[in-house]
Design a protein around this motif. Structure first.
Motif, mmCIF file in Angstrom:
data_model
loop_
_atom_site.group_PDB
_atom_site.id
_atom_site.type_symbol
_atom_site.label_atom_id
_atom_site.label_comp_id
_atom_site.label_asym_id
_atom_site.label_seq_id
_atom_site.Cartn_x
_atom_site.Cartn_y
_atom_site.Cartn_z
ATOM 1 N N TRP A 133 0.893 -1.317 -0.075
ATOM 2 C CA TRP A 133 0.104 -0.116 0.074
ATOM 3 C C TRP A 133 0.847 1.409 -0.162
ATOM 4 N N LEU A 134 2.119 1.091 -0.219
ATOM 5 C CA LEU A 134 3.071 2.173 -0.115
ATOM 6 C C LEU A 134 3.234 2.978 -1.600
ATOM 7 N N ASP A 135 3.510 2.331 -2.498
ATOM 8 C CA ASP A 135 3.736 2.980 -3.923
ATOM 9 C C ASP A 135 2.292 2.725 -4.621
ATOM 10 N N VAL A 136 1.229 3.392 -4.249
ATOM 11 C CA VAL A 136 -0.023 3.087 -5.192
ATOM 12 C C VAL A 136 -0.375 4.185 -6.141
ATOM 13 N N GLY A 137 -0.967 3.696 -7.045
ATOM 14 C CA GLY A 137 -1.115 4.506 -8.244
ATOM 15 C C GLY A 137 -1.911 5.828 -7.771
ATOM 16 N N PHE A 138 -2.739 5.928 -7.119
ATOM 17 C CA PHE A 138 -3.338 7.130 -6.635
ATOM 18 C C PHE A 138 -2.617 8.142 -6.004
ATOM 19 N N ASP A 139 -1.654 7.747 -5.172
ATOM 20 C CA ASP A 139 -0.807 8.811 -4.616
ATOM 21 C C ASP A 139 0.833 8.185 -4.508
ATOM 22 N N PRO A 140 1.396 8.040 -5.629
ATOM 23 C CA PRO A 140 2.727 7.342 -5.652
ATOM 24 C C PRO A 140 3.691 7.991 -4.514
ATOM 25 N N GLY A 141 3.983 6.944 -3.820
ATOM 26 C CA GLY A 141 5.126 7.114 -2.784
ATOM 27 C C GLY A 141 4.405 7.722 -1.575
ATOM 28 N N ARG A 142 3.247 8.053 -1.258
ATOM 29 C CA ARG A 142 2.234 8.452 -0.282
ATOM 30 C C ARG A 142 2.823 9.638 0.149
ATOM 31 N N GLY A 143 2.573 10.673 -0.611
ATOM 32 C CA GLY A 143 3.122 12.302 -0.299
ATOM 33 C C GLY A 143 2.091 13.021 0.305
ATOM 34 N N SER A 144 0.620 12.453 0.292
ATOM 35 C CA SER A 144 -0.379 13.109 0.952
ATOM 36 C C SER A 144 -1.337 12.200 1.685
ATOM 37 N N SER A 145 -1.176 11.208 1.668
ATOM 38 C CA SER A 145 -2.073 10.238 2.388
ATOM 39 C C SER A 145 -1.430 8.923 3.024
ATOM 40 N N ILE A 146 -2.172 8.540 3.965
ATOM 41 C CA ILE A 146 -1.665 7.243 4.348
ATOM 42 C C ILE A 146 -3.039 6.239 4.492
ATOM 43 N N PRO A 147 -2.454 4.798 4.312
ATOM 44 C CA PRO A 147 -3.736 3.977 4.282
ATOM 45 C C PRO A 147 -4.625 4.035 5.648
ATOM 46 N N TYR A 148 -5.749 3.693 5.240
ATOM 47 C CA TYR A 148 -6.775 3.661 6.389
ATOM 48 C C TYR A 148 -7.117 2.225 6.522
ATOM 49 N N GLN A 149 -8.065 1.998 5.652
ATOM 50 C CA GLN A 149 -8.484 0.604 5.639
ATOM 51 C C GLN A 149 -8.941 0.244 4.263
ATOM 52 N N TRP A 150 -8.939 -1.149 3.941
ATOM 53 C CA TRP A 150 -9.174 -1.386 2.803
ATOM 54 C C TRP A 150 -10.475 -2.635 2.532
ATOM 55 N N GLY A 151 -11.159 -2.831 1.623
ATOM 56 C CA GLY A 151 -12.150 -3.751 1.820
ATOM 57 C C GLY A 151 -12.652 -4.018 0.394
ATOM 58 N N SER A 152 -13.837 -4.571 0.183
ATOM 59 C CA SER A 152 -14.442 -4.629 -1.270
ATOM 60 C C SER A 152 -15.951 -4.262 -1.012
#
Lengths: 307, 270, 342
Positions: free
Chosen positions: C110-129
């Motif tokens: 969840w670190l290098d995600v497409g919507f925020d590469p490198g996590r410069g503005s966000s941190i993961p919270y929860q994921w699900g479906s």
């Protein structure tokens, strides 16, 4: 009010003649700045270009009204035909509000009549009983109605247990539930003006008519109806207009399945559509509709008073 | 044909009136009853309890609802107070200042909040406040409430004023009272019943408002209706029913009060 | 009366002043997604007064921020594609990884995600479906297909709730039809339009925040729902099964983002760091019943949450993130949605 007093009810005096501007200033300022200006601004917004995902671009455009009245197909390049989507949404809201108004009239008129013909003391108690629920928060009343009529709610449980029905009535999430909710929300608005009109009616008139061999129907039509008509019209307007823009009943009781005027406008500003000029245009059209209704009403009132 | 038709005694009208009352009260009574239900499942009856009322004051969500109730109260008191002052001034101008320029327009302006549909007012206020960059939570709600409370305060006050003859003030001024004294010492006391019921009406209208509040409220600010809406959207829980019942009680107390005030006013007038 | 006016004015002034106190944090969050106890814990640890508003769809969050609320919240919790949209709209502030001492707790995937590469503005919270749940008392078959929502059998007709957001509902419909997201192909869009139009006749209601309640109360026998919300509905007594459809489902990740013009930036960063603490991330997971994107949460998880069927999809299920469409395509999807609700 003593009849001999120099100033009759409803007339004005000019004791504070020079102070009118000063006394009216707060009203002009507050309503002018915080209601008139916003409404005018919204009128301006309805002629601007939309910004993607909410907001406006300051470029003049008819796009919002064009979208409202003309259909260019799903992809926007068919030749324009009259657009029924939004007119349909408005029409459905008008239809729902109209049915709710008729329900209110059918139940409200006899109720108002009944109350107005009691002796003065019990009259005020009946009125009191009718108005109390109105003072309960609209949201709570709507939610209560939802709780009552849902398939697993007390009404269905009771009817099932009593053996009146075999399957739940399925009232919730239907158009009827919305009408019921509107009816329930605004019923006192129908009862009170009609009551006021009937209370003023002098029953000696109908007795006189009856003495002159007029039948019940004739008396109703020719003697009573003209007197109570203003009350009925006022009641219908007081129910119809707020029903038109109602938001809670369609959302909570109707299952939010179809847009009504209120939710259509809301969706443009708070939901996914994010088309401010279009929402502003829809709001302006609703406002125009209501003002036209009120204008016709005011005209009719003046005619009655002129006679 | 019967000799006399008594139109005051239409058969069946009592029945319809009773139906009317049943429809009006049934949902409220049901909710009040179920607020005492000792079961987390709202559809089954599990005996009577006061737990949900305790929950309203001590449960995990109670600080939120208490803050919301406090906000509602502050806003209703301030908005009703401001609207009543403004409406009183306006009513004096409309009934005691003769004809003046813009009188018809002023009358229309006072009633404008009643004529504009609520959802239109809500959206227009949202757009306006956002355009001028004014997002302070409580304050935007307060302004919006003051605006739509003005006509509700104005109606009873002006109705009262129209039935007060100006002979009393004239007499006071003949006895060398200044116009100001004539106003504060003579007119204002006479207007009081109107002012009281006007401010009560404005208070309740403000307390009741959901739609406009929901559009203009700032970050982190809830009033009781918006907090309840947030909660009931996810399902009707017993603690919400308890809050509703409490609000019903408060409303009844207020209506009874304003009714009594109105009656006292009427009796005095006679 | 002057006195009355003056005192009213005073209260007005007091109201504006009160909102500017120090030590605050203003959160804009999904409804029913964070335990009050956790907020209280943060509040006590850092001596910060926390206020929280809630929304019920990513689009509602965006609309509200657009309508002037940006600058009054510190952090918000948008889903994946909405992070990208907000970033493109310039609504997010950035921070350096060194600003958060717990930054290294973020799970690698969840670190290098497409919507925020490198996590410069966000941190993961929860994921699900996002999929749907069906009541086993009403439907006795083996649920494995989105057909139960979009072409329901007789016993489910008129008893279906769908989420009241265009993004999720139309994406699931696209999965059912096997057409790509954000397509501008006319035939595919017409097909999508026709499908939802036809299916609507069998739907009882549109609602996102009621998604759990309608299943628990029995108002609906099947309903689109988020995985953890379905688990909660099951625990509240609904006899339901969360379905992993063969056509695929939506997978999403909610993220805590640092908003631009945050009035309390420092507290916002403290809060984000606080949420990267495994124990705290696990507290959210135990409450909302999704999955955390933080390393080391396992030991704090309640077993029924860690092992819930909703959070442990079969390995072969197809899952897609919702995509953010471009403006000219989004207009088409908006038209399909309006057409659906007219």
């Amino acid at each position: 009010m003593a009849a001999g007093a120099p100033m009759g009810a409803g007339t004005t005096s000019d004791i504070y003649k020079g102070d009118a501007a000063r006394l009216m200033m707060p009203t002009w300022l507050i309503i002018g700045i915080f209601l008139l200006a916003p409404v005018i601004m919204m009128g301006v917004y309805s002629f601007l270009t939309k910004e993607f995902r909410g907001g406006v671009v300051w470029e003049f455009s008819f796009a919002a009204y064009d979208q409202f009245f003309f259909d260019r197909g799903l992809f926007g390049d068919d030749p324009p035909t009259l657009e029924w989507t939004y007119i349909g949404i408005f029409w459905r809201s008008i239809w729902q509000a109209g049915l709710a108004t008729i329900m209110c009239l059918l139940i409200g008129f006899p109720t108002a009549w009944f109350i107005a013909t009691r002796d003065p003391k019990s009259r005020s108690i009946w009125l009191f009983l009718i108005t109390i629920p109105y003072w309960v928060n609209l949201l709570i009343r709507t939610v209560s109605m939802k709780f009552l009529i849902r398939d697993t709610g007390p009404l269905n449980e009771f009817l099932l247990a009593a053996g009146v029905i075999d399957t739940p009535l399925g009232l919730i999430n239907t158009d009827f539930a919305v009408q019921l909710g509107l009816f329930y929300s605004y019923l006192p608005f129908m009862v009170l003006p009609i009551y006021a009109a009937v209370e003023r009616y002098d029953f000696a008139l109908s007795e006189a008519a009856s003495d002159l061999y007029a039948g019940t129907w004739t008396i109703l039509r020719l003697v009573i109806f003209p007197v109570v008509k203003p009350g009925i019209i006022a009641g219908c307007i007081l129910v119809f207009v707020p029903s038109l823009g109602a938001f809670l009943a369609p959302d909570l009781l109707g299952g939010a399945k179809t847009f009504m005027i209120g939710s259509l406008i809301e969706e443009q500003f708070k939901g996914s559509a994010g088309n401010w000029p279009f929402g502003a245009a829809a709001a302006m059209i609703l406002l125009t509709l209501v003002l036209v209704i009120l204008l016709i009403y005011a005209r009719a009132q003046n005619k009655v008073e002129d006679r | 044909m019967a000799a006399k038709i008594d139109l005051r005694r239409f058969p069946g009208f009592l029945g319809i009136t009773l139906i009317c009352l049943v429809v009006l009260y049934a949902p409220l009574i049901i909710v009040a009853v179920y607020s005492f239900n000792d079961s987390t499942s709202i559809t089954n009856w599990g005996g009577a309890t006061l737990n949900w009322y305790v929950d309203v004051f001590t449960g995990p969500e109670s600080p939120k609802f208490q803050q919301a109730a406090l906000n509602s109260l502050i806003i209703a008191v301030c908005a009703a107070g401001a609207a009543t002052c403004i409406a009183t001034a306006a009513a004096v101008a409309m009934t005691r200042a003769g004809r003046f320029r813009g009188k018809t327009l002023s009358f229309a302006l006072i009633n404008l909040p009643l004529m504009v549909p609520e959802v239109v007012t809500a959206v227009a206020s949202l757009v306006f406040f956002s355009a001028i960059g004014f997002t302070n939570g409580l304050f935007t709600i307060l302004i919006a409430h003051t605006v739509f409370c003005i006509p509700f305060a104005y109606l009873p006050i002006s109705a009262r004023m129209q039935s007060i003859s100006d002979v009393y003030e004239q007499a006071a001024m003949d006895l060398y009272a200044t116009p100001r004294e004539a106003f504060t010492k003579v007119l204002l006391p006479l207007m009081m019943p109107g002012i009281l019921s006007g401010s009560l009406l404005a208070f309740i209208i403000s307390l009741d408002d959901f739609l406009i509040t929901n559009f203009v409220k700032g970050a982190g600010v809830e009033t009781l209706p918006t907090a309840i809406f947030g909660a009931v959207k996810q399902g009707i829980k017993p603690n919400i029913m308890a809050i509703s019942t409490l609000m019903l009680g408060v409303s009844i107390v207020f209506v009874t009060l304003s009714w009594l005030v109105g009656r006292v006013g009427q009796n005095k007038q006679k | 009366m002057k006195k009355l006016l003056a005192s009213t004015a005073l209260i007005f002034v007091g109201l504006t002043g009160a909102a500017q106190a120090e030590g605050k944090l203003s959160i804009y969050h999904w409804f029913e997604y964070i335990p009050q106890e956790l907020l209280d814990k943060f509040s006590q640890e850092y001596d910060v007064e926390v206020t929280m508003d809630t929304f019920d769809s990513n689009e509602a969050l965006l609309a509200s921020l657009k309508a002037g609320k940006l600058g009054s919240y510190d952090v918000a919790v948008p889903g994946d594609y909405m992070v990208k949209i907000m970033k493109d709209e310039g609504m997010l502030d950035t921070f350096a990884p060194s600003d958060l001492s717990n930054f290294n707790n973020i799970e690698e995937k969840w670190l290098d995600v497409g919507f925020d590469p490198g996590r410069g503005s966000s941190i993961p919270y929860q994921w699900g479906s996002t999929s749907f749940a069906v009541n086993k008392d009403v439907y006795s078959g083996k649920p494995d297909s989105l057909a139960l929502i979009f072409d329901p059998p007789a016993e489910l007709k008129g008893k279906i709730n769908v989420l009241d957001t265009a993004g999720e509902t139309l994406t699931l419909a696209s999965l059912y039809l096997g057409i790509p997201q954000c397509t501008s192909d006319r035939e595919q869009l017409k097909e999508l339009n026709a499908l939802v139009q036809k299916a609507k006749a069998d739907w009882a209601s549109f609602g996102s925040d009621v998604a759990k309640d309608v299943l628990v109360s029995g108002d609906a026998a099947a309903g689109m729902i988020w995985s953890g919300f379905s688990a909660k509905a099951r625990q509240e007594g609904a006899n339901i099964e969360y379905v992993f459809p063969k056509e695929g489902m939506i997978v999403w990740m909610d993220n805590v983002v640092l908003l631009k013009d945050a009035p309390n930036r420092e507290n916002a960063l403290k809060f984000m760091n606080f949420l990267l603490e495994p124990e705290n991330a696990a507290a959210v997971t135990n409450y909302a019943q999704y999955s955390a994107g933080v390393k080391g949460v396992q030991e704090f998880l309640a077993p029924e949450v860690a092992n819930s069927p909703e959070s442990n999809p079969p390995a072969d299920v197809k899952a897609e993130f919702v995509q953010a469409c471009t403006e000219d395509v989004q207009v088409l999807y908006d038209a399909v949605w309006t057409n659906l609700k007219k």
